[in-house]
Structures are given as structure tokens and as C-alpha cells.
Write a protein that holds these residues in place. Structure first.
Motif, PDB file in Angstrom:
ATOM      1  N   UNK A  69      22.694  54.326  29.604  1.00 31.02           N
ATOM      2  CA  UNK A  69      23.639  53.758  30.564  1.00 31.02           C
ATOM      3  C   UNK A  69      25.044  54.279  30.337  1.00 31.02           C
ATOM      4  N   UNK A  70      25.413  54.475  29.073  1.00 34.49           N
ATOM      5  CA  UNK A  70      26.723  55.044  28.748  1.00 34.49           C
ATOM      6  C   UNK A  70      26.825  56.484  29.248  1.00 34.49           C
ATOM      7  N   UNK A  71      25.716  57.215  29.177  1.00 32.36           N
ATOM      8  CA  UNK A  71      25.730  58.604  29.670  1.00 32.36           C
ATOM      9  C   UNK A  71      26.022  58.634  31.173  1.00 32.36           C
ATOM     10  N   UNK A  72      25.429  57.701  31.915  1.00 37.38           N
ATOM     11  CA  UNK A  72      25.688  57.634  33.348  1.00 37.38           C
ATOM     12  C   UNK A  72      27.151  57.266  33.625  1.00 37.38           C
ATOM     13  N   UNK A  73      27.718  56.394  32.786  1.00 33.49           N
ATOM     14  CA  UNK A  73      29.140  56.065  32.956  1.00 33.49           C
ATOM     15  C   UNK A  73      30.016  57.290  32.738  1.00 33.49           C
ATOM     16  N   UNK A  74      29.678  58.100  31.739  1.00 29.76           N
ATOM     17  CA  UNK A  74      30.430  59.334  31.497  1.00 29.76           C
ATOM     18  C   UNK A  74      30.268  60.278  32.683  1.00 29.76           C
ATOM     19  N   UNK A  75      29.045  60.425  33.168  1.00 28.43           N
ATOM     20  CA  UNK A  75      28.813  61.310  34.319  1.00 28.43           C
ATOM     21  C   UNK A  75      29.713  60.933  35.488  1.00 28.43           C
ATOM     22  N   UNK A  76      29.761  59.632  35.794  1.00 28.78           N
ATOM     23  CA  UNK A  76      30.592  59.166  36.897  1.00 28.78           C
ATOM     24  C   UNK A  76      32.072  59.354  36.586  1.00 28.78           C
ATOM     25  N   UNK A  77      32.455  59.102  35.334  1.00 29.65           N
ATOM     26  CA  UNK A  77      33.858  59.177  34.918  1.00 29.65           C
ATOM     27  C   UNK A  77      34.448  60.563  35.136  1.00 29.65           C
ATOM     28  N   UNK A  78      33.646  61.606  34.878  1.00 31.56           N
ATOM     29  CA  UNK A  78      34.152  62.986  35.033  1.00 31.56           C
ATOM     30  C   UNK A  78      33.570  63.656  36.279  1.00 31.56           C
ATOM     31  N   UNK A  79      32.759  62.928  37.049  1.00 33.56           N
ATOM     32  CA  UNK A  79      32.110  63.436  38.254  1.00 33.56           C
ATOM     33  C   UNK A  79      31.236  64.656  37.973  1.00 33.56           C
ATOM     34  N   UNK A  80      30.436  64.590  36.915  1.00 31.64           N
ATOM     35  CA  UNK A  80      29.421  65.613  36.704  1.00 31.64           C
ATOM     36  C   UNK A  80      28.328  65.443  37.747  1.00 31.64           C
ATOM     37  N   UNK A  81      27.615  66.517  38.043  1.00 32.04           N
ATOM     38  CA  UNK A  81      26.601  66.463  39.096  1.00 32.04           C
ATOM     39  C   UNK A  81      25.391  65.654  38.670  1.00 32.04           C
ATOM     40  N   UNK A  82      25.078  65.634  37.364  1.00 29.55           N
ATOM     41  CA  UNK A  82      23.889  64.957  36.863  1.00 29.55           C
ATOM     42  C   UNK A  82      24.095  64.587  35.402  1.00 29.55           C
ATOM     43  N   UNK A  83      23.380  63.586  34.925  1.00 37.38           N
ATOM     44  CA  UNK A  83      23.483  63.212  33.508  1.00 37.38           C
ATOM     45  C   UNK A  83      22.943  64.306  32.598  1.00 37.38           C
ATOM     46  N   UNK A  84      22.159  65.239  33.141  1.00 39.60           N
ATOM     47  CA  UNK A  84      21.687  66.364  32.334  1.00 39.60           C
ATOM     48  C   UNK A  84      22.841  67.225  31.830  1.00 39.60           C
ATOM     49  N   UNK A  85      23.986  67.108  32.476  1.00 37.59           N
ATOM     50  CA  UNK A  85      25.151  67.920  32.100  1.00 37.59           C
ATOM     51  C   UNK A  85      26.064  67.216  31.102  1.00 37.59           C
ATOM     52  N   UNK A  86      25.658  66.032  30.633  1.00 37.89           N
ATOM     53  CA  UNK A  86      26.478  65.233  29.718  1.00 37.89           C
ATOM     54  C   UNK A  86      25.806  65.184  28.352  1.00 37.89           C
ATOM     55  N   UNK A  87      26.406  65.844  27.384  1.00 40.36           N
ATOM     56  CA  UNK A  87      25.883  65.881  26.017  1.00 40.36           C
ATOM     57  C   UNK A  87      26.776  65.026  25.130  1.00 40.36           C
ATOM     58  N   UNK A 270      18.032  68.184  24.235  1.00 40.78           N
ATOM     59  CA  UNK A 270      17.810  69.306  23.313  1.00 40.78           C
ATOM     60  C   UNK A 270      19.048  69.605  22.472  1.00 40.78           C
ATOM     61  N   UNK A 271      20.205  69.081  22.894  1.00 41.11           N
ATOM     62  CA  UNK A 271      21.444  69.276  22.116  1.00 41.11           C
ATOM     63  C   UNK A 271      21.805  68.052  21.268  1.00 41.11           C
ATOM     64  N   UNK A 272      20.923  67.069  21.206  1.00 39.88           N
ATOM     65  CA  UNK A 272      21.227  65.826  20.487  1.00 39.88           C
ATOM     66  C   UNK A 272      20.196  65.568  19.401  1.00 39.88           C
ATOM     67  N   UNK A 273      20.140  66.474  18.419  1.00 37.91           N
ATOM     68  CA  UNK A 273      19.169  66.359  17.343  1.00 37.91           C
ATOM     69  C   UNK A 273      19.449  65.175  16.432  1.00 37.91           C
ATOM     70  N   UNK A 274      18.378  64.553  15.926  1.00 33.61           N
ATOM     71  CA  UNK A 274      18.512  63.435  14.999  1.00 33.61           C
ATOM     72  C   UNK A 274      18.829  62.139  15.715  1.00 33.61           C
ATOM     73  N   UNK A 275      18.977  61.078  14.931  1.00 36.90           N
ATOM     74  CA  UNK A 275      19.385  59.799  15.509  1.00 36.90           C
ATOM     75  C   UNK A 275      20.780  59.944  16.091  1.00 36.90           C
TER      76      UNK A 275
END
Length: 409
Positions: A69-87, A270-275
Motif C-alpha cells: 500500500x505504501x508503494x502505491x502511495x509513492x507511485x501516486x505521490x510522484x505520478x509514476x505510471x505503475x508500481x512496477x516503477x517504484x523500488x 527483483x531489486x528488493x533482495x532480502x527482508x
């Protein structure tokens, strides 16, 4: 904006330091945290602490919902096209290093160019220095004007068809300069280069639209935008992230692991290895809620007013040297300065005795200090919870500092 009402959300501001009410003017280094962010992190640990993505039990589901849910908030905050673009990363430094280590190593070759500026933070210099050394590439600097700004003419003269990466901060953490990122990005793309934006000093203070900027990568940190430490974001266009290799390997980022080879999960994992930084991400989501409730346009306008007020009042102090654009409309909400014959650390020490917190040193910008022909500077940086009265306190403290050292010497 009702600043006094906003201040009530920040419990740390309601204290005395050295017998004086605290005046916190160091938000460019790290911002203070509202109760809602503190409680969001605390609620996670008290109520649903669990790892994400892996478990099917109730706590794991709640934690995953909070994290994603936080990832979606970031996506909206910066207007990324999709949550796939938020690492999610540890911060701006990790985000920039990821781009240099993954995209840079795969795309920069001997003789290619990487373009930055003299005003960059060390985290947007050193990764490119190391990449240039490794690849035999050329690191080039867009020259600065006398007031610490850059011109598009100089940008066009510096970027060439050999340029592969342009990496520039949106707002200077020293000069307060606001760089024309959208126009620079267009020039970079016209020459076949990608644009990496250090947004650490921009995202907390103004509305960001990465699709409008058209930048290829954008990095920022949670702790500078009323969020927790240890959490940050790398935005990247999907086409780049899909082609890039991970730089950290282990659990969570894998699809299949064999004895001699492995495959990776899809974006963004794929860019978020580990816990991952679960509590930090949840806290960052709460920080975004808080900032959007106040309004980024309101915050930006308030900081411009504070910067204009500070420039006017501080310029009247005898022996004051202010660095960066002198036009408040051209700078963000900070003022970097020196006082004649007084070391910046002494300035900060005297101000601290008055309960006023400012930053002193090279601000992780030693090349810029050399360009300014100084060893260090002092910096007062403002945020949504600061007031004109606090700037008056700062100016009175600077006058006292000047008088004290005049008497001593």
C-alpha cells in the motif's frame, strides 16, 4: 497554512535546548517526524509485525498490505505510471548507486561521457567517478554561473552524442538552486542519454511528476520528507528497470534458484533482495499522507516566503556572505552563509547555545566548497513547521555571534 497547528503534530519541537525554545533549522539534513508517522511505525511493530509476501497467515497479509500500500502511495505521490516503477531502497544514496552499478555498467563503455555538475551531493558524484574509472569513461561537469545556477546553453555545450548518463540534482542542498530538470532531460534525450535526477531536496518540498519531467530515474529519501530514516525510493522507467540486472542477490528477489543458475522475480521485487524495510515503507506511506493533507503547493509557497524573509533579514547582518541565487524565486527554502572571520562551526556552536540548530561543514559537497573558495559554510534550512519568528531568532543569534567574536579578536 496554519503553522502553529502544524507544529502541534511534531512533538520534538516542543522542548528547550540550552535553556531556550528549540529552533530547528536543519531539515535539509533530516526533517522532524509528525505523530502520525511515529504511530504508523509503532503500530506495525505492536500490532502486525511480520515478514511480507511469504506468509499466508493474518499478520503476514496485513504487513504485505501495508508495505505494498505504501508503494502505491509513492507511485501516486510522484505520478509514476505503475508500481512496477517504484523500488524501495535505503535512501537516495542507494538508489543512485543502484543505477550506476546496474544501468551504468551495462551501458557505459570506454570513451563514453557521464555529465554532472559541481553542485552535486557526494552521493551523486562518487558513484559516477567509480563507474568512469571502471569503464574508462569521461566524467564531465556543467559549469556554474557566479550565482550558483546553470544555463541551458552550458548544458547543451556539455552534453554530446557520446554522453550516456546525465545525473543532476533537482534542488541544491547547499545553494538552494532549483535546476530546470525538465529542459535538461529533453536535451539529454536529444543526445541519446538517460536522465538520473537526485530528488532528495525536491520531493519533500514541491509536487513531483516524473512523467511530466520525463526523467529516466528519480531518487529520494524518506527521512527528509517527515518519514523514517533508512527508507528511500528509486523510480525508474519500466523499460530500463526490466533490462537492468539486480545488484543485490538473495531471498525475496528470486524466481527460481538452481545449483548453478537462478532467475529473478518480476518488477519491482527483483531489486528488493532480502527482508525489505517494512516499517520504513509503512512510515513513508504515512509521511506522504501527512504532506498531501497539508498540500505540496502550500508547503512550497510557505518555504519561498521564509527564504525571501531570511534573505532580507540575514543580508542586513554585517559581514554576512550568502551563497547561491539572491532572487528568492530562484531558490528553495534554505540559506547557506558565512560570517567574515568566524568559522562556520563556531557560528553553529554559538547558535546552538541559543537553542538554534543549523548545519555547518561541507554538506557532502566538497567540490562545490572548492568552487566557492571556502572550506565550509553554515546552512539554515526551512520546512513546513518553521516560522518568521524563528528566522528572527536566527538573525539575533547571528548578530550575537558576530559581536562575540568581534570582542574576542
Amino acid at each position: 497554512m496554519d503553522i502553529q497547528e502544524i507544529r502541534k503534530h511534531f512533538p520534538i519541537l516542543d522542548q528547550e535546548v540550552n535553556g531556550h525554545p528549540l529552533v530547528y533549522l536543519d531539515s535539509a539534513a533530516t526533517s522532524q517526524k509528525p505523530i502520525s508517522v511515529i504511530e504508523a511505525v509503532s503500530d506495525y511493530y505492536k500490532g502486525y509485525n511480520s515478514n511480507v509476501h511469504r506468509g499466508v497467515h493474518t499478520l503476514g497479509t496485513r504487513a504485505t498490505d501495508g508495505y505494498e500500500g505504501a508503494r502505491e502511495k509513492v507511485r501516486s505521490f510522484i505520478n509514476a505510471a505503475t508500481t512496477e516503477e517504484v523500488i524501495f531502497t535505503r535512501g537516495t544514496t542507494t538508489s543512485i548507486n543502484t543505477v550506476a552499478a546496474s544501468y551504468g555498467r551495462a551501458n557505459v563503455e570506454e570513451g563514453d561521457e557521464i555529465v554532472i555538475t559541481h553542485m552535486e551531493h557526494h552521493s551523486n558524484i562518487i558513484p559516477w567517478q567509480q563507474l568512469a574509472k571502471e569503464k574508462g569513461a569521461v566524467l564531465k561537469y556543467v559549469p556554474l554561473q557566479e550565482d550558483g545556477t546553470i544555463t541551458l546553453e552550458d548544458v547543451r555545450a556539455t552534453i554530446t552524442s557520446r554522453t550516456k548518463i546525465v545525473a543532476i540534482m533537482m534542488v541544491s542542498n547547499v545553494l538552494g538552486t532549483m535546476n530546470p530538470i525538465k529542459e535538461i532531460t529533453k536535451i539529454a534525450h536529444e543526445n541519446g542519454a538517460v536522465m538520473m535526477v537526485d530528488g532528495a531536496q525536491a520531493a519533500p518540498h514541491m509536487k513531483i511528476d516524473v512523467q511530466d519531467l520525463d526523467c529516466d530515474f528519480f531518487a529520494f529519501s524518506g527521512h527528509k520528507m517527515v518519514g523514517p530514516t533508512g527508507i528511500g525510493v528509486l523510480y525508474g522507467k519500466k523499460k530500463h528497470l526490466e533490462a537492468m540486472e539486480p545488484v543485490e542477490f538473495g531471498g525475496e528477489m528470486i524466481d527460481f534458484v538452481g545449483l548453478y543458475d537462478s532467475t529473478w522475480k518480476e518488477l519491482p521485487w527483483k531489486f528488493e533482495g532480502g527482508t525489505p524495510i517494512i516499517a520504513g515503507a509503512i512510515g513513508l506511506g504515512a509521511a506522504i499522507d501527512f504532506l498531501e493533507d497539508v498540500g505540496l503547493s502550500n508547503i512550497e509557497a510557505h518555504e519561498h516566503r521564509l527564504a525571501a524573509y531570511a534573505l532580507e533579514k540575514m543580508s542586513a547582518v554585517e559581514g554576512m556572505k550568502i551563497f547561491g541565487p539572491q532572487d528568492p524565486a530562484q531558490r528553495a527554502g534554505l540559506v547557506t552563509f558565512n560570517i567574515d572571520d568566524v568559522h562556520p562551526h563556531d557560528v553553529a556552536t554559538v547558535l546552538d547555545s541559543e537553542g538554534i540548530a543549523v548545519r555547518a561543514g561541507h554538506h557532502c559537497a566538497q567540490p562545490l566548497m572548492k568552487w566557492l573558495n571556502v572550506s565550509a559554510t553554515a546552512r539554515a534550512s526551512f520546512y513546513l513547521y518553521n516560522t518568521e519568528e524563528e528566522i528572527d531568532r536566527l538573525v539575533a543569534g547571528l548578530v550575537k555571534t558576530k559581536e562575540f567574536f568581534s570582542d574576542v579578536f
